[in-house]
Write a protein that holds these residues in place. Structure first.
Motif, PDB file in Angstrom:
ATOM      1  N   LEU A  57       2.521  -2.192  -9.635  1.00 25.96           N
ATOM      2  CA  LEU A  57       1.911  -3.072  -8.651  1.00 25.96           C
ATOM      3  C   LEU A  57       0.806  -3.887  -9.311  1.00 25.96           C
ATOM      4  O   LEU A  57       0.631  -5.074  -9.045  1.00 25.96           O
ATOM      5  CB  LEU A  57       1.322  -2.218  -7.529  1.00 25.96           C
ATOM      6  CG  LEU A  57       1.229  -2.862  -6.160  1.00 25.96           C
ATOM      7  CD1 LEU A  57       2.581  -3.338  -5.704  1.00 25.96           C
ATOM      8  CD2 LEU A  57       0.681  -1.846  -5.176  1.00 25.96           C
ATOM      9  N   GLY A  58       0.072  -3.228 -10.207  1.00 29.10           N
ATOM     10  CA  GLY A  58      -0.987  -3.927 -10.936  1.00 29.10           C
ATOM     11  C   GLY A  58      -0.443  -5.137 -11.670  1.00 29.10           C
ATOM     12  O   GLY A  58      -1.063  -6.204 -11.682  1.00 29.10           O
TER      13      GLY A  58
ATOM     14  N   GLU B 146       2.166   1.791  -3.395  1.00 26.32           N
ATOM     15  CA  GLU B 146       1.062   2.188  -4.241  1.00 26.32           C
ATOM     16  C   GLU B 146       0.792   3.674  -4.078  1.00 26.32           C
ATOM     17  O   GLU B 146       0.564   4.399  -5.024  1.00 26.32           O
ATOM     18  CB  GLU B 146      -0.151   1.354  -3.830  1.00 26.32           C
ATOM     19  CG  GLU B 146      -1.189   1.212  -4.886  1.00 26.32           C
ATOM     20  CD  GLU B 146      -2.151   2.353  -4.850  1.00 26.32           C
ATOM     21  OE1 GLU B 146      -2.185   3.113  -5.820  1.00 26.32           O
ATOM     22  OE2 GLU B 146      -2.828   2.496  -3.816  1.00 26.32           O
TER      23      GLU B 146
ATOM     24  N   PHE C  58       0.152  -8.039  -9.412  1.00 26.62           N
ATOM     25  CA  PHE C  58      -1.107  -8.704  -9.065  1.00 26.62           C
ATOM     26  C   PHE C  58      -1.629  -9.535 -10.227  1.00 26.62           C
ATOM     27  O   PHE C  58      -2.239 -10.590 -10.031  1.00 26.62           O
ATOM     28  CB  PHE C  58      -2.153  -7.684  -8.633  1.00 26.62           C
ATOM     29  CG  PHE C  58      -1.953  -7.177  -7.224  1.00 26.62           C
ATOM     30  CD1 PHE C  58      -1.804  -5.824  -6.952  1.00 26.62           C
ATOM     31  CD2 PHE C  58      -1.916  -8.068  -6.158  1.00 26.62           C
ATOM     32  CE1 PHE C  58      -1.617  -5.377  -5.650  1.00 26.62           C
ATOM     33  CE2 PHE C  58      -1.732  -7.628  -4.854  1.00 26.62           C
ATOM     34  CZ  PHE C  58      -1.584  -6.275  -4.606  1.00 26.62           C
TER      35      PHE C  58
ATOM     36  N   TRP D   8      -4.859  -9.601  -4.024  1.00 23.52           N
ATOM     37  CA  TRP D   8      -6.025  -8.760  -3.760  1.00 23.52           C
ATOM     38  C   TRP D   8      -6.157  -7.569  -4.713  1.00 23.52           C
ATOM     39  O   TRP D   8      -7.252  -7.110  -4.982  1.00 23.52           O
ATOM     40  CB  TRP D   8      -6.024  -8.286  -2.306  1.00 23.52           C
ATOM     41  CG  TRP D   8      -5.161  -7.108  -1.997  1.00 23.52           C
ATOM     42  CD1 TRP D   8      -5.493  -5.785  -2.093  1.00 23.52           C
ATOM     43  CD2 TRP D   8      -3.811  -7.119  -1.537  1.00 23.52           C
ATOM     44  NE1 TRP D   8      -4.449  -4.982  -1.722  1.00 23.52           N
ATOM     45  CE2 TRP D   8      -3.398  -5.780  -1.370  1.00 23.52           C
ATOM     46  CE3 TRP D   8      -2.890  -8.131  -1.237  1.00 23.52           C
ATOM     47  CZ2 TRP D   8      -2.125  -5.423  -0.918  1.00 23.52           C
ATOM     48  CZ3 TRP D   8      -1.623  -7.781  -0.787  1.00 23.52           C
ATOM     49  CH2 TRP D   8      -1.251  -6.451  -0.634  1.00 23.52           C
ATOM     50  N   GLY D   9      -5.053  -7.109  -5.250  1.00 19.32           N
ATOM     51  CA  GLY D   9      -5.099  -5.941  -6.131  1.00 19.32           C
ATOM     52  C   GLY D   9      -5.886  -6.158  -7.404  1.00 19.32           C
ATOM     53  O   GLY D   9      -6.263  -5.205  -8.080  1.00 19.32           O
ATOM     54  N   HIS D  10      -6.171  -7.418  -7.738  1.00 19.02           N
ATOM     55  CA  HIS D  10      -6.911  -7.621  -8.989  1.00 19.02           C
ATOM     56  C   HIS D  10      -8.352  -7.139  -8.877  1.00 19.02           C
ATOM     57  O   HIS D  10      -9.053  -7.062  -9.867  1.00 19.02           O
ATOM     58  CB  HIS D  10      -6.845  -9.075  -9.477  1.00 19.02           C
ATOM     59  CG  HIS D  10      -7.567 -10.065  -8.618  1.00 19.02           C
ATOM     60  ND1 HIS D  10      -6.983 -11.226  -8.203  1.00 19.02           N
ATOM     61  CD2 HIS D  10      -8.826 -10.095  -8.125  1.00 19.02           C
ATOM     62  CE1 HIS D  10      -7.846 -11.928  -7.478  1.00 19.02           C
ATOM     63  NE2 HIS D  10      -8.967 -11.256  -7.423  1.00 19.02           N
TER      64      HIS D  10
ATOM     65  N   HIS E   4      -7.772  -1.242  -0.207  1.00 20.97           N
ATOM     66  CA  HIS E   4      -6.680  -2.177   0.073  1.00 20.97           C
ATOM     67  C   HIS E   4      -6.993  -3.052   1.267  1.00 20.97           C
ATOM     68  O   HIS E   4      -6.811  -4.273   1.240  1.00 20.97           O
ATOM     69  CB  HIS E   4      -5.370  -1.421   0.317  1.00 20.97           C
ATOM     70  CG  HIS E   4      -4.678  -0.980  -0.928  1.00 20.97           C
ATOM     71  ND1 HIS E   4      -4.132  -1.869  -1.822  1.00 20.97           N
ATOM     72  CD2 HIS E   4      -4.449   0.247  -1.435  1.00 20.97           C
ATOM     73  CE1 HIS E   4      -3.589  -1.200  -2.833  1.00 20.97           C
ATOM     74  NE2 HIS E   4      -3.773   0.080  -2.624  1.00 20.97           N
TER      75      HIS E   4
ATOM     76  N   MET F 159      -4.520   2.682  -9.190  1.00 19.39           N
ATOM     77  CA  MET F 159      -3.329   2.342  -8.428  1.00 19.39           C
ATOM     78  C   MET F 159      -2.107   2.226  -9.336  1.00 19.39           C
ATOM     79  O   MET F 159      -2.218   2.188 -10.562  1.00 19.39           O
ATOM     80  CB  MET F 159      -3.552   1.047  -7.645  1.00 19.39           C
ATOM     81  CG  MET F 159      -3.638  -0.192  -8.473  1.00 19.39           C
ATOM     82  SD  MET F 159      -3.617  -1.605  -7.361  1.00 19.39           S
ATOM     83  CE  MET F 159      -3.718  -2.918  -8.509  1.00 19.39           C
TER      84      MET F 159
ATOM     85  N   MET G  15      -8.762  -4.180  -7.912  1.00 18.43           N
ATOM     86  CA  MET G  15      -8.557  -2.736  -7.899  1.00 18.43           C
ATOM     87  C   MET G  15      -7.843  -2.236  -9.137  1.00 18.43           C
ATOM     88  O   MET G  15      -7.278  -1.145  -9.130  1.00 18.43           O
ATOM     89  CB  MET G  15      -7.709  -2.373  -6.671  1.00 18.43           C
ATOM     90  CG  MET G  15      -8.395  -2.692  -5.371  1.00 18.43           C
ATOM     91  SD  MET G  15      -7.275  -2.578  -3.981  1.00 18.43           S
ATOM     92  CE  MET G  15      -6.765  -0.881  -4.101  1.00 18.43           C
TER      93      MET G  15
ATOM     94  N   VAL H 200       0.824  -1.198   0.000  1.00 19.13           N
ATOM     95  CA  VAL H 200       0.000   0.000   0.000  1.00 19.13           C
ATOM     96  C   VAL H 200       0.864   1.256   0.000  1.00 19.13           C
ATOM     97  O   VAL H 200       0.531   2.250  -0.661  1.00 19.13           O
ATOM     98  CB  VAL H 200      -0.985   0.005   1.184  1.00 19.13           C
ATOM     99  CG1 VAL H 200      -1.864   1.231   1.138  1.00 19.13           C
ATOM    100  CG2 VAL H 200      -1.847  -1.236   1.138  1.00 19.13           C
TER     101      VAL H 200
END
Lengths: 99, 240, 594
Positions: free
Chosen positions: C340-341, A96, C344, C327-329, C273, C336, C331, A93
């Protein structure tokens, strides 16, 4: 009542000196407060040192008061497992947000 | 009596079973509960770290709003209660069910389970009381979960010295401070109540023995955990 | 075979010979018996399943026929339905509460509250759970949470409007959402439910680790127990995160805190998140027990050992492990960090692998098996096919570029319902039928069960498959009236079709409800082992008595010894049957004085 033949839940060990641990904790706490207010170090260095001291104290409590030092790995694992999860959440986070 | 033989015989359910964890069920259950509690504090403390990292302004300086010396003493109190807890645990391991017993050749009497657990409870209760007093003082000065209350003393200070008081993110400061310390205090309170209950129903009538002191060990684990969380909280909330 | 007859472990007998006779209240209401608690969860959860279904019917009316007044609409207050038309404010409450009730108060308690409680001690050979009183409190906390959630319908401004996912700022600002007490109640209900869940999971974990009967080694446990064990670990670690987040949301609503308030420096994405860090393990909580029970049933229905038992176990563990880093999938469209995407995306694609292993293993189990198409088997096979479709749509969404147009469309809704209804609910129909004799001592009607299965299967696919299509066509999720958009108007006939199918699907469930309730009294009396199964639970009479066994049975083999040559003329060989070649397992020493 004597123990039966199955393996003991914790290894036979000498009882830790709880008063010594208490003394360590006291000294570390004083060190933390002194560090936070008195020492003219840069903010980031202070942060790292304070975290280091806090983790040291936490480990003392976990290993000696909660007897994790003397428990078998399976039990230690129960406490250890949430820690990487916490790290993943916080790191992801923050990364991010930095974006 | 060494650690090895403690409550070994009480480990098994009272019927034949696979060896399992080698640790009696209530202790295993408490460790699993503590793992879940780590995740709960992760949500709260993690959010604090995340919010602080991403905060659009400077956080208040340590000691500006919060009373660090008082809390340092309070931290010491909690550490003392944690030591008292482990001394209580050691006492019942040695079969010392009593309160105090004179030791030949020594001025200080030897404390048993009843003494040390009482010290634990009193120190824990003192910790909560100090926190309550601290909260009342803080709210009186104007520090609330929503930030610095308008028209309060703190709001004036913040207007005069925005950097020292972290005026830009006072809302986040208040939100995270009260939530984290509040829930920690709630955990301490639950611990004090549980220990008092055990004290009255099982310690005073001497129901624990060196062969079975599971309740003491299990509540001890909870208590040390609460102390551990405070060690982290004290550092990252009050000192940074 | 005489060896089978000898090996019958003794049941605890008509008696609670060890206990003083218990009052009705202690025996059936405030019971600490895991079986009673499981049945309590069953009735309460089925009620909430019905509530969720009724909410869904209203949603489908609105989506299928936005202009027409809803039959029965006059019964609802003016704040919800005006002139028979569902108001937009009420519509968003419907979708939010349908999701909330179904996820938290229907599927999760049905899979975990019912079957973890009921099956675990029976299948591992324990008298009861490790902590029977905590188990009882877990049920009452769950019921309290359900009542609090239901109460939100009856407070001023009604229940939440921000989707079951409660995204902020809408969920944190009563001035934006119009919801006041309802949001508070949602948060409080979730915190209480979390407590119930953690207490339950604690019990399941400790019982499985410490209370397995002699000979019940880890790799002799049935897959249903493995799945419930791993699910409990997920629960114990994930629910507290949601509790923390719900508390922060509650405080933003009532205490004026600013966790999620960007104006004060808070972060709206923080909620997403936290929620999805819980939410993704949660969806694995909602599917793993189903997979476990389906494994048991398919092995039974194929009269073959499960194909690849060890890989099934490792697949469950793999899914649970990977489930923490995907978990980011949920979002991808939140704005974001794209790097990071990508991570994920990779982890989400990876998690398809263990799931696929399981699907191939189920197929491998059935391959050339002596198939028995009893009702649980049919529902279990339905599970496999529907879950596969749900999993395949998941692959689409895992790829970020594909998810970008699909996110928050009906495509997602289709995926959710393929895994939750096509998956979990079909598995529940299978499980409820399969273990009904153990719970109630009667058999459900086989014929009604088959009719229910086929009708459900047909109407279910007619309802949810077209949602993939209208989702790809651009129909958004949670939208009140698709016809306000010209580009969606051509799809409206499909919406009508879906609604008609949904009404039929709902109606057909009354067959199941009737079968379930009628068989309680009038069902055929169940033989001791109606499915010719190997599990320990079948060594007990139906229904199983309090305390289960007088003396816990010894376990001599794994759970899937179907068509084993050693069994002689039977095509199953129970775990508790001692053959002349078997040696007794050596249990851990029992303390003196017990």
């Amino acid at each position: 009542m004597t123990a039966t033949s199955s393996t003991p839940s914790t290894a036979a060990h000498k009882r830790p000196n709880y008063v010594m641990i208490w003394l360590y904790l006291f000294v570390l706490t004083v060190a933390e407060v002194a560090l936070a207010f008195e020492l003219p170090l840069s903010r980031n260095v202070k942060l790292l040192l304070l975290l280091f001291l806090a983790v040291w104290k936490a480990l003392l409590v976990a290993l000696f008061f909660m007897h994790l030092k003397f428990e078998r790995w399976r039990l230690r694992l129960i406490f250890i497992i949430p820690l990487p999860l916490a790290a993943i959440l916080i790191t992801a986070v923050i990364m991010e947000k930095v974006f | 009596m060494t650690h090895a033989t403690q409550t070994l015989d009480q480990m098994r359910p009272p019927y034949p079973a696979e060896p399992g964890s080698g640790v009696y069920s209530s202790k295993l259950g408490m460790w699993v509960f503590l793992a879940s509690d780590v995740m709960f504090f992760t949500a709260l403390i993690g959010s604090y770290i995340i919010l602080r990292f991403g905060a659009p302004g400077e956080w208040a300086k340590p000691g500006a709003v919060l009373n660090v010396p008082l809390t340092a003493v309070n931290t010491f109190l909690l550490i003392c209660s944690s030591v008292a807890m482990v001394k209580a645990y050691a006492a019942i391991q040695d079969g010392k069910k009593y309160f105090l017993r004179p030791v030949p050749g020594k001025t200080l009497r030897d404390g048993g389970l009843k003494f040390w657990l009482l010290v634990t409870i009193l120190c824990g209760a003192a910790f909560v009381s100090v926190q309550v007093v601290e909260y009342i003082k803080l709210v009186g000065h104007g520090f609330t979960p929503a930030g610095y209350r308008e028209g309060s003393l703190l709001a004036e200070h913040a207007a005069a010295d925005a950097a020292k008081y972290g005026a830009a993110v006072a809302g986040l400061y208040g939100s995270s401070f009260f939530t984290m310390t509040g829930f920690h205090g709630f955990h301490v309170t639950c611990g004090v109540i549980s220990m008092t209950y055990l004290y009255i129903t099982k310690v005073l009538p001497e129901k624990y023995s060196p062969q079975d002191y599971r309740g003491i060990e299990v509540i001890g684990l909870y208590w040390h955990f609460v102390d551990l969380v405070w060690i982290i909280l004290f550092t990252i909330v009050y000192l940074i | 075979m005489t060896s089978v007859a000898h090996a019958q472990p003794h049941a605890h007998g008509g008696g609670d010979a060890h206990h003083a006779p218990m009052s009705f209240w202690r025996k059936y209401i405030f019971s600490t018996d895991h079986k009673i608690i499981g049945i309590q969860f069953l009735f309460v959860s089925l009620f909430f399943l019905l509530v969720g279904g009724i909410l869904a019917m209203q949603i489908r009316w609105q989506l299928g026929f936005p202009a027409k007044p809803m039959p029965g609409g006059g019964l609802l207050p003016e704040t919800m339905v005006s002139d028979g038309h569902i108001l937009p404010e009420y519509y968003v409450q419907l979708v939010s509460m349908h999701g909330t009730f179904m996820v938290f108060f229907a599927i999760m308690p049905l899979l975990v509250g019912v079957y973890a409680n009921f099956l675990i001690p029976l299948k591992i050979g324990a008298h009861d759970m490790a902590f029977p009183r905590i188990n009882m409190w877990s049920f009452w906390a769950a019921l309290l949470a359900g009542l609090i959630m239901t109460a939100s319908f009856f407070v001023p401004n009604g229940p939440i409007r921000s989707g079951w996912t409660n995204y902020v700022p809408l969920a944190a600002r009563p001035d934006l959402s119009g919801v006041t007490v309802g949001q508070m109640l949602w948060c409080i209900s979730i915190v209480v439910l979390g407590l119930s869940s953690v207490m339950g999971s604690l019990n399941y974990i400790t019982t499985i680790i410490n209370h397995r009967a002699p000979g019940m080694t880890w790799f002799r446990m049935p897959l249903s127990v493995w799945a419930l064990f791993i699910t409990a670990i997920l629960g114990v670690l994930a629910l507290p995160v949601l509790q923390g987040a719900a508390i922060m949301l509650l405080f933003d609503n009532v205490l004026g805190t600013h966790f999620f308030d960007p104006a004060a420096g808070g972060q709206a994405l923080l909620w997403q998140h936290l929620f999805w860090f819980f939410g993704h393990p949660e969806v694995y909580i909602l599917i793993l027990p189903a997979m476990g029970m389906v494994s048991d049933i398919i092995a039974n229905g194929s009269r073959k050992p499960i194909f690849g038992y060890h890989s099934m176990v490792f697949a469950i563990i793999g899914i649970a492990f990977l489930g923490w880093i995907v978990w980011g999938h949920h979002m991808f469209m939140s704005g974001m960090n794209p790097t990071l995407g990508s991570t994920f995306m990779v982890s989400t694609l990876l998690i398809a692998v263990p799931s696929a292993v399981k699907v191939f293993n189920w197929m491998g189990t059935m391959w050339r098996g002596n198939l028995r198409f009893h009702v649980p088997m049919m529902n279990a096979i339905g599970f496999v096919s529907m879950f596969t479709i749900g999993g395949l749509s998941g692959i689409y969404m895992a790829a970020t570029p594909v998810d970008i147009p699909l996110h928050d469309t009906q495509f997602i809704v289709a995926h959710i319902h393929y895994v939750l209804f096509g998956g979990s609910l079909f598995a529940l129909f299978a499980a409820m039928t399969y273990w009904y004799p153990k719970m109630f001592g009667k058999m459900m009607s086989e014929r009604l069960g088959k009719v229910h299965f086929w009708l459900t299967f047909v109407f279910y696919n007619m309802t949810f498959f077209p949602m993939h299509i209208i989702g790809m066509g651009g129909q958004m999720r949670r939208i009140y009236d698709p016809t306000i958009y010209n580009f969606l108007k051509p799809q409206q006939p499909l919406n009508e079709f879906i609604s008609y199918s949904a009404f039929a699907l709902f109606a057909v469930q009354f067959l199941f409800a009737f079968n379930f309730l009628w068989s309680l009294k009038f069902g055929k009396k169940a033989p001791q082992n109606p499915w010719d199964d190997n599990g320990l639970e079948w060594s007990l009479p139906n229904p199983a008595p309090h305390g289960n066994w007088e003396k816990v049975p010894n376990v001599y083999r794994g759970p899937y010894e179907f068509s084993a040559p050693e069994a002689g003329d039977k095509d199953y060989l129970p775990q508790y049957t001692k053959l002349p070649t078997d040696r007794d397992p050596v249990p851990a020493p029992v303390p003196a004085g017990h």
